[in-house]
Design a protein around this motif. Structure first.
Motif, mmCIF file in Angstrom:
data_model
loop_
_atom_site.group_PDB
_atom_site.id
_atom_site.type_symbol
_atom_site.label_atom_id
_atom_site.label_comp_id
_atom_site.label_asym_id
_atom_site.label_seq_id
_atom_site.Cartn_x
_atom_site.Cartn_y
_atom_site.Cartn_z
ATOM 1 N N MET A 13 0.840 -1.177 0.000
ATOM 2 C CA MET A 13 0.000 0.000 0.000
ATOM 3 C C MET A 13 0.889 1.245 0.000
ATOM 4 O O MET A 13 1.874 1.323 0.705
ATOM 5 C CB MET A 13 -0.886 -0.005 1.254
ATOM 6 C CG MET A 13 -1.652 1.272 1.482
ATOM 7 S SD MET A 13 -2.713 1.297 2.925
ATOM 8 C CE MET A 13 -1.514 1.506 4.243
ATOM 9 N N GLY A 70 -7.164 -2.838 -6.845
ATOM 10 C CA GLY A 70 -5.758 -2.900 -7.223
ATOM 11 C C GLY A 70 -5.431 -1.977 -8.378
ATOM 12 O O GLY A 70 -6.148 -1.943 -9.376
ATOM 13 N N SER A 125 -3.047 0.818 -3.907
ATOM 14 C CA SER A 125 -2.558 -0.526 -3.630
ATOM 15 C C SER A 125 -2.410 -1.284 -4.945
ATOM 16 O O SER A 125 -3.179 -1.066 -5.880
ATOM 17 C CB SER A 125 -3.542 -1.267 -2.713
ATOM 18 O OG SER A 125 -3.052 -2.547 -2.400
ATOM 19 N N THR A 135 -2.851 -4.465 -5.264
ATOM 20 C CA THR A 135 -3.910 -5.479 -5.282
ATOM 21 C C THR A 135 -5.118 -4.948 -4.533
ATOM 22 O O THR A 135 -5.015 -3.973 -3.781
ATOM 23 C CB THR A 135 -3.433 -6.783 -4.614
ATOM 24 O OG1 THR A 135 -3.079 -6.496 -3.252
ATOM 25 C CG2 THR A 135 -2.216 -7.367 -5.323
ATOM 26 N N ASP A 136 -6.268 -5.573 -4.711
ATOM 27 C CA ASP A 136 -7.451 -5.166 -3.951
ATOM 28 C C ASP A 136 -7.117 -5.222 -2.462
ATOM 29 O O ASP A 136 -6.544 -6.210 -1.992
ATOM 30 C CB ASP A 136 -8.629 -6.091 -4.241
ATOM 31 C CG ASP A 136 -9.198 -5.894 -5.644
ATOM 32 O OD1 ASP A 136 -8.643 -5.084 -6.411
ATOM 33 O OD2 ASP A 136 -10.184 -6.570 -5.963
ATOM 34 N N ALA A 137 -7.469 -4.176 -1.726
ATOM 35 C CA ALA A 137 -7.139 -4.108 -0.299
ATOM 36 C C ALA A 137 -8.256 -3.418 0.461
ATOM 37 O O ALA A 137 -8.828 -2.435 -0.016
ATOM 38 C CB ALA A 137 -5.827 -3.352 -0.096
ATOM 39 N N ALA A 138 -8.567 -3.925 1.641
ATOM 40 C CA ALA A 138 -9.536 -3.284 2.527
ATOM 41 C C ALA A 138 -8.785 -2.327 3.443
ATOM 42 O O ALA A 138 -7.837 -2.723 4.119
ATOM 43 C CB ALA A 138 -10.290 -4.330 3.340
ATOM 44 N N VAL A 139 -9.188 -1.069 3.469
ATOM 45 C CA VAL A 139 -8.529 -0.060 4.284
ATOM 46 C C VAL A 139 -9.543 0.619 5.201
ATOM 47 O O VAL A 139 -10.725 0.727 4.868
ATOM 48 C CB VAL A 139 -7.802 1.013 3.437
ATOM 49 C CG1 VAL A 139 -6.711 0.396 2.594
ATOM 50 C CG2 VAL A 139 -8.775 1.774 2.571
ATOM 51 N N ASN A 193 -1.320 -3.430 8.699
ATOM 52 C CA ASN A 193 -0.262 -2.412 8.588
ATOM 53 C C ASN A 193 -0.891 -1.040 8.769
ATOM 54 O O ASN A 193 -1.847 -0.691 8.067
ATOM 55 C CB ASN A 193 0.432 -2.491 7.230
ATOM 56 C CG ASN A 193 1.112 -3.823 7.023
ATOM 57 O OD1 ASN A 193 1.756 -4.335 7.924
ATOM 58 N ND2 ASN A 193 0.942 -4.399 5.846
ATOM 59 N N GLU A 235 -4.317 -1.154 6.645
ATOM 60 C CA GLU A 235 -4.565 -2.096 5.561
ATOM 61 C C GLU A 235 -3.861 -3.401 5.926
ATOM 62 O O GLU A 235 -2.651 -3.418 6.144
ATOM 63 C CB GLU A 235 -4.029 -1.534 4.239
ATOM 64 C CG GLU A 235 -4.271 -2.413 3.047
ATOM 65 C CD GLU A 235 -3.011 -3.090 2.530
ATOM 66 O OE1 GLU A 235 -3.147 -4.088 1.817
ATOM 67 O OE2 GLU A 235 -1.902 -2.641 2.861
ATOM 68 N N ASN A 236 -4.634 -4.473 6.039
ATOM 69 C CA ASN A 236 -4.088 -5.800 6.380
ATOM 70 C C ASN A 236 -3.163 -5.761 7.596
ATOM 71 O O ASN A 236 -2.093 -6.358 7.593
ATOM 72 C CB ASN A 236 -3.348 -6.409 5.185
ATOM 73 C CG ASN A 236 -4.293 -6.775 4.060
ATOM 74 O OD1 ASN A 236 -5.473 -7.046 4.283
ATOM 75 N ND2 ASN A 236 -3.782 -6.766 2.845
ATOM 76 N N THR A 257 -12.894 -1.047 0.209
ATOM 77 C CA THR A 257 -12.000 -1.763 -0.697
ATOM 78 C C THR A 257 -11.408 -0.802 -1.718
ATOM 79 O O THR A 257 -12.135 -0.095 -2.416
ATOM 80 C CB THR A 257 -12.745 -2.888 -1.430
ATOM 81 O OG1 THR A 257 -13.257 -3.805 -0.458
ATOM 82 C CG2 THR A 257 -11.813 -3.634 -2.380
#
Length: 161
Positions: free
Chosen positions: A1, A94, A44, A46-50, A123, A120-121, A91
């Motif tokens: 990210m 990506g 990001s 890739t697709d990421a949930a933040v 982090n 995010e994940n 989301t």
């Protein structure tokens, strides 16, 4: 990210790359009762949930907005952060950038600090906004018209002489 801060008036082109310098701090100057804004932008691969969390915002009113869709304009994808953000995970697709628009208001003169955490994940990155509020207020009614953000091409189109 990748995440960075930018001016509130910057238009975020979602499919453009992140800048080379990722600012984590921002400075705003307001008048008493006036508003000021900036953005935290997330990108990001890739697709990421933040999620974005307000850690502190003492003495300031801060409203957060984000985008719920992307518009294609002139073959580029643009976002418009108009939806109030409620704190739920969002989301980020990506390869695209998603802005969180931060709108500040203060009633009293002074120096304030607002802190935000973007996760995010697992982090987390911290962002800080320093706000200086001048000891005067501007009139609520406009006293003159402005054309902020108008470019030379727009001026040429409107110039009939």
């Amino acid at each position: 990210m990748k995440a960075w801060m930018t001016y509130g008036f910057d238009k975020i082109v979602a499919d453009m790359p992140a800048p080379s310098v990722l600012k984590k701090e921002f400075v705003l100057c307001l008048t008493k009762g006036g508003n000021g804004s900036c953005q935290i932008v997330v990108n990001s691969d890739t697709d990421a949930a933040v999620t974005l969390k307000t850690v502190s915002c003492d003495g300031l009113k801060c409203e957060i907005f984000t985008a719920d869709h992307v518009l294609t304009i002139n073959e580029h994808q643009h976002t418009d952060p108009l939806v109030p953000y409620c704190g739920d995970a969002i989301t980020v697709k990506g390869g695209l950038s998603l802005p969180f628009f931060l709108d500040f208001k203060a009633e009293e003169a002074g120096d304030y600090t607002a802190t935000f955490e973007l996760t995010e994940n697992g982090n987390t990155e911290t962002f800080t906004v320093s706000v200086h509020v001048w000891n005067f207020a501007l009139p609520e009614n406009k006293t003159f018209a402005t054309a902020c953000g108008i470019g030379a091409g727009d001026i040429a189109r409107y110039d009939q002489s």
